[in-house]
Design an enzyme around this catalytic site. Structure first.
Site, short mmCIF file in Angstrom:
data_model
loop_
_atom_site.label_atom_id
_atom_site.label_comp_id
_atom_site.label_asym_id
_atom_site.label_seq_id
_atom_site.Cartn_x
_atom_site.Cartn_y
_atom_site.Cartn_z
N HIS A 6 0.28 3.91 1.65
CA HIS A 6 1.96 3.77 1.86
C HIS A 6 2.24 3.02 3.17
O HIS A 6 3.28 2.32 3.51
CB HIS A 6 2.61 4.81 1.59
CG HIS A 6 2.55 5.55 0.39
ND1 HIS A 6 2.63 4.67 -1.03
CD2 HIS A 6 2.41 6.57 -0.23
CE1 HIS A 6 2.49 5.30 -1.95
NE2 HIS A 6 2.57 6.58 -1.49
N CYS A 9 -5.58 0.97 -8.19
CA CYS A 9 -5.40 -0.31 -7.72
C CYS A 9 -6.15 -0.68 -6.38
O CYS A 9 -6.81 0.41 -5.98
CB CYS A 9 -3.77 -0.63 -7.43
SG CYS A 9 -3.27 0.31 -5.99
N GLU A 16 6.47 4.53 1.89
CA GLU A 16 6.44 3.15 1.87
C GLU A 16 7.67 2.45 2.66
O GLU A 16 7.29 1.72 3.56
CB GLU A 16 5.90 2.27 0.79
CG GLU A 16 5.63 0.85 0.90
CD GLU A 16 5.36 0.02 -0.24
OE1 GLU A 16 5.85 -1.22 -0.36
OE2 GLU A 16 4.84 0.37 -1.34
N SER A 55 -2.87 5.57 -8.99
CA SER A 55 -3.63 6.82 -8.30
C SER A 55 -4.37 7.56 -9.55
O SER A 55 -4.89 8.59 -9.18
CB SER A 55 -2.56 7.58 -7.89
OG SER A 55 -1.92 6.96 -6.41
N ASN A 99 4.96 4.22 -8.70
CA ASN A 99 4.41 3.07 -9.67
C ASN A 99 4.21 3.77 -11.17
O ASN A 99 4.44 3.03 -12.15
CB ASN A 99 3.21 2.46 -9.08
CG ASN A 99 1.88 3.22 -9.37
OD1 ASN A 99 1.04 3.28 -10.30
ND2 ASN A 99 1.48 4.25 -8.15
N CYS A 122 3.46 -6.11 -5.40
CA CYS A 122 2.16 -6.50 -5.50
C CYS A 122 1.61 -7.10 -6.82
O CYS A 122 2.14 -6.61 -7.99
CB CYS A 122 1.09 -5.49 -4.81
SG CYS A 122 0.58 -4.09 -6.03
N THR A 137 6.34 -2.48 -2.91
CA THR A 137 5.26 -3.08 -3.50
C THR A 137 5.01 -2.44 -4.93
O THR A 137 4.54 -3.31 -5.85
CB THR A 137 4.03 -2.93 -2.84
OG1 THR A 137 3.63 -1.55 -2.63
CG2 THR A 137 3.94 -3.63 -1.41
#
Length: 292
Positions: A79, A12, A131, A275, A233, A203, A173
């Protein structure tokens, strides 16, 4: 066998930015003859981490150890970190390369702005995620972290013990969009006499990826989710795909494909966490195709 790779699979914006900043800082560290560190792994991918180690970027896990470092370059990963830790790192005459994702930075600012005696901050996310730990540190008043609908009840005590007239809700996020929406719905139904502001801070990349995974899982016989099980994520992509498919497989390395039984006519959907580098995705896809 037909393979469809999602267009949002892979790095990302925030992760790519952090990686690029780390690479750029290597030459600077050599020129200044300084050591260079990250607090925690920059990216949840062993291949990338090994590459960074070869370029003399060391990983510090322990906060106390980090605070012992002097006259070095410290990279803050995407993060983000706790506000007080950021300030304390500076005391060691260290240079900070701040790779905190801009979307996370925005949450820091909003939480700080909304912290006052009459407003409650609700963070929807994993309380132990780096985060979220960082976000919480930017609150100067009432705050609670919840991760599911059951934990909405945690808000009750704060409302009883404090003169709260507003609830401000933020999200990690990378949190699951569907899960977040259900939590918001429950809060709105339960506390209808209090002003509620929902700042959907998931996000855009996370939402696009999750929406795409749902679509791919519905259209394909098998779903492959590429990435690290340490990545929030990526785990959420796996959970999202599992909502509509019973054949979802987590792939961390190409050899994991050997555990899956494919049929020649299978349609396979593929997504990857934020990632997961593109070369890993290509390697796994090439390996899967080579089996037929």
């Amino acid at each position: 066998m037909k393979i469809t790779v999602g267009q949002y699979a892979g790095f990302c914006f925030g992760v790519k930015r952090a990686y690029d900043l780390a690479i750029q800082s290597v030459s600077k560290a050599k020129k200044l003859k300084k050591n260079i560190y990250t607090f925690g792994p920059l990216i949840h991918n062993e291949r990338v981490i090994d590459s960074l180690k070869k370029q003399q970027i060391e990983i510090i896990i322990d906060e106390k150890e980090l605070l012992q470092i002097k006259n070095s370059i410290i990279i803050v990963r995407s993060h983000g970190i706790k506000k007080e830790l950021y300030n304390n790192i500076k005391l060691g005459n260290n240079e900070i390369i701040d790779a905190t994702c801009p979307f996370v930075k925005k949450i820091h600012s909003l939480v700080s702005e909304k912290s006052n005696n009459n407003e409650l901050i609700v963070i929807v996310g994993n309380i132990n995620h780096p985060e979220v730990i960082g976000i919480v540190s930017y609150s100067n008043s009432h705050i609670v972290v919840i991760s599911n609908e059951r934990e909405v009840e945690l808000i009750d005590n704060l409302l009883l013990d404090n003169n709260i007239n507003t609830i401000n809700i933020f999200a990690q996020t990378t949190f699951e969009t569907i899960k977040y929406e259900k939590i918001i719905e429950k809060i709105n139904n339960k506390y209808h006499n209090i002003k509620i502001n929902s700042y959907n801070t998931i996000c855009a990349s996370t939402k696009e990826r999750q929406d795409e995974v749902l679509s791919l899982a519905k259209k394909n016989d098998i779903m492959l989710i590429i990435g690290s099980k340490q990545s929030s994520n990526t785990m959420n992509l796996y959970k999202t795909a599992s909502l509509v498919s019973d054949k979802v497989y987590f792939i961390e390395k190409k050899e994991d494909v050997n555990n899956i039984h494919f049929n020649i006519n299978d349609k396979i959907g593929v997504s990857a966490g934020a990632s997961a580098p593109c070369d890993l995705i290509r390697e796994i896809m090439d390996y899967a195709k080579s089996r037929f």
